[in-house]
Design an enzyme around this catalytic site. Structure first.
Site, PDB file in Angstrom:
ATOM      1  N   ASP A   1       7.229   5.177  10.398  1.00  0.00           N
ATOM      2  CA  ASP A   1       7.665   6.219   9.468  1.00  0.00           C
ATOM      3  C   ASP A   1       8.876   6.962  10.032  1.00  0.00           C
ATOM      4  OD1 ASP A   1       7.273   8.134   7.183  1.00  0.00           O
ATOM      5  OD2 ASP A   1       6.873   9.501   8.847  1.00  0.00           O
TER       6      ASP A   1
ATOM      7  N   GLU B   1       6.030   0.085   7.156  1.00  0.00           N
ATOM      8  CA  GLU B   1       6.324   1.000   8.265  1.00  0.00           C
ATOM      9  C   GLU B   1       5.797   0.441   9.581  1.00  0.00           C
ATOM     10  OE1 GLU B   1       6.441   5.330   5.980  1.00  0.00           O
ATOM     11  OE2 GLU B   1       4.535   4.585   6.776  1.00  0.00           O
TER      12      GLU B   1
ATOM     13  N   ASP C   1       2.647   1.237   3.759  1.00  0.00           N
ATOM     14  CA  ASP C   1       2.129   1.505   5.106  1.00  0.00           C
ATOM     15  C   ASP C   1       2.391   0.326   6.040  1.00  0.00           C
ATOM     16  OD1 ASP C   1       1.227   3.933   4.222  1.00  0.00           O
ATOM     17  OD2 ASP C   1      -0.885   3.343   4.064  1.00  0.00           O
TER      18      ASP C   1
ATOM     19  N   GLU D   1       2.147   2.383  12.040  1.00  0.00           N
ATOM     20  CA  GLU D   1       2.610   3.001  10.797  1.00  0.00           C
ATOM     21  C   GLU D   1       3.217   4.379  11.079  1.00  0.00           C
ATOM     22  OE1 GLU D   1       0.476   5.237   7.090  1.00  0.00           O
ATOM     23  OE2 GLU D   1      -0.583   3.554   8.007  1.00  0.00           O
TER      24      GLU D   1
END
Length: 519
Positions: free
Chosen positions: A338, A410, A407, A334
């Protein structure tokens, strides 16, 4: 007491989905499934309301099916689906086709009724009922209201039932296709009211069910309004033979099926909470078996290392309960995802509008990669159907929570990056974010900042902004205007190729100072 077979105005029921929830609460139901014919529109309508009711809710649908060739004489079969993802693109496509077919079917029924001498129109039906999906029950109800028949039964027995003069065949998928659609969407397929099926001999039902079990059938609707106790015992025995779930429901349609009450049927139906718990346990069991090929299909990408994708789908709640199946959760992925999403979306914005400044680009990117924005992307991929969650998170609706979806999105992006490199993940993200980027840029360009700041100034300062042309730059054929705006003691300047555009830019710059969080 529960009811897992209920219809609303989203198909052929007389109560809206929200009214169904209220009725269920009044009836003291512990669990409910809304199972409209070939439609999940009613569920989407009440998603935000469900949490405020003290009732366990599971997604549902009743799909119209064509039986296998050897059982063609049975006519229409109904397949119930429970607990599936609302965002599965294949399921939504089939249901959308069914809705279009119903819209095409209704005028044909009306035309046949007109040919039989009945003065009735489609416009009358829609005006009278205003249902999301008008269908035969609505037409029949209007026939009764206009005095053309004494009851629903009479309308169907004489005119609109199978092989009657105003009957029009409906859109159906094969039983096996319906089962596959439900399973692929993460749901549990259950054969609806099997006791109503008229087989030619005693071997017919067991053979038919066995055929469907081979295709993935997971349950039989044993407890049903029109199943007598003997039929219930026989069906329960058959379910036990094939290790199938036993489910139940009233087939409630409101006023379109008088005498059948929510949760109670004709008064003798009583389906216990243990049935719902068994359904949810089967659902969790099915969901725990990864179907990574389905997600690869939605991504349009085949992984070289599927363990990366598996890791991306492993939520920490699942790891806590299944350490033997999952070595690490997806939080490190995650973190990487991002950064990758931010880079790719930032590049898209810079390319799409070279005139944007750093601050403007940052704000636009923040909107696109926000929790809400990424959750929207996750739903587009039907990602929730694949996330591995602990039991607590799963049963509390974690597969559709924005925070978990964003989440996990990502994390999947990071898995794509590690597996295929930047070009591979960038290609996928460009496809997914193309429409959102175009929309946000178009929305921003058409925003009326002058009207916004005028309302703001009048509300806060009791006067309107003052605009002044400060400069005109460049040749006549390519001028740039600089206009200032004064709001109380604040002054800002904007530029544009027209005075109107420059004034909008000035208003926007002033709002950036006055209301930095709103833009």
């Amino acid at each position: 007491m529960i009811d897992l077979h209920v219809h609303s105005t989203a198909s052929d029921g007389s109560f809206t989905p929200l009214e169904i929830l209220n009725l269920a609460q009044e009836a003291g139901l512990q669990a409910l499934a809304l199972t409209d014919h070939d439609s999940i529109g009613g569920i989407k309508e009440i998603l935000s309301d469900v949490q405020s009711f003290p009732i366990a809710f599971v997604t549902g649908v009743e799909i119209s099916c064509e039986p296998p060739r050897e059982f063609k004489y049975l006519g229409s079969i109904h397949m119930l689906g429970y607990g599936f993802s609302l965002y599965n693109p294949e399921l939504n496509a089939v249901l959308a086709r069914a809705v279009r077919a119903r819209e095409e079917r209704n005028p044909k029924i009306i035309e046949k009724l007109n040919q039989l001498g009945f003065d009735i129109s489609m416009a009358e039906v829609v005006t009278r009922f205003g249902a999301q999906q008008t269908g035969r029950p609505h037409i029949a109800s209007l026939m009764v209201e206009k005095g053309y028949a004494k009851s629903f039964k009479e309308v169907f027995d004489l005119y609109m039932g199978k092989d009657k003069p105003a009957y029009v065949e409906k859109y159906k998928v094969s039983c096996k296709d319906a089962i596959k659609l439900i399973l692929d969407a993460g749901g549990v397929p259950v054969l609806a009211h099997p006791g109503l099926l008229k087989f030619r001999d005693e071997k017919g039902l067991p053979d038919f069910v066995g055929d469907l079990v081979a295709a993935g059938l997971q349950g039989l609707e044993v407890y049903y309004t029109d199943h007598c106790q003997q039929e219930q015992r026989m069906l329960a025995s058959l379910a036990n033979r094939y290790n199938l779930l036993t489910t139940g429901g009233s087939d409630f349609h409101g006023s379109f099926n008088e005498g059948v009450d929510l949760g109670r049927g004709t008064g003798h139906l009583k389906v216990g909470m243990s049935v719902f718990k068994a359904l949810m346990a089967r659902l969790a069991s099915l969901r725990s078996r990864p179907r990574l090929e389905l997600l690869e299909h939605h991504l349009n990408y085949q992984f070289n290392d599927l363990s990366l994708l598996s890791n991306a789908l492993c939520h920490r709640s699942f790891l806590n309960e299944n350490q033997e199946r999952c070595q690490t959760d997806n939080e490190r992925l995650e973190f990487l995802g991002d950064a990758v999403v931010g880079l790719c979306v930032g590049q898209m914005l810079m390319t799409a509008d070279p005139s944007k400044k750093e601050g403007e680009l940052s704000k636009l990117r923040s909107t696109l990669v926000s929790e809400t924005g990424l959750a929207r992307m996750a739903r587009q991929l039907d990602l929730g159907r694949h996330i591995q969650l602990g039991k607590g998170e799963f049963f509390s609706g974690g597969t559709d929570k924005d925070s978990i979806l964003s989440d996990t999105f990502e994390a999947v992006v990071a898995a794509l990056y590690l597996d295929g490199g930047f070009d591979a993940v960038n290609t996928i993200l460009k496809r997914l974010f193309k429409a959102p980027v175009e929309t946000i840029l178009a929305t921003e360009k058409t925003a009326d900042y002058k009207s916004f700041i005028q309302e703001y100034a009048q509300e806060h300062y009791g006067k309107t902004p003052d605009y002044r042309v400060e400069r005109e730059m460049g040749p006549d054929h390519d001028k740039t205007f600089e206009i200032s705006i004064t709001v109380d003691t604040l002054k800002a300047v904007g530029r544009g190729k027209t005075k109107k555009a420059a004034a909008q830019d000035a208003a926007r710059n002033a709002l950036t100072i006055l209301m930095p969080q709103s833009l």
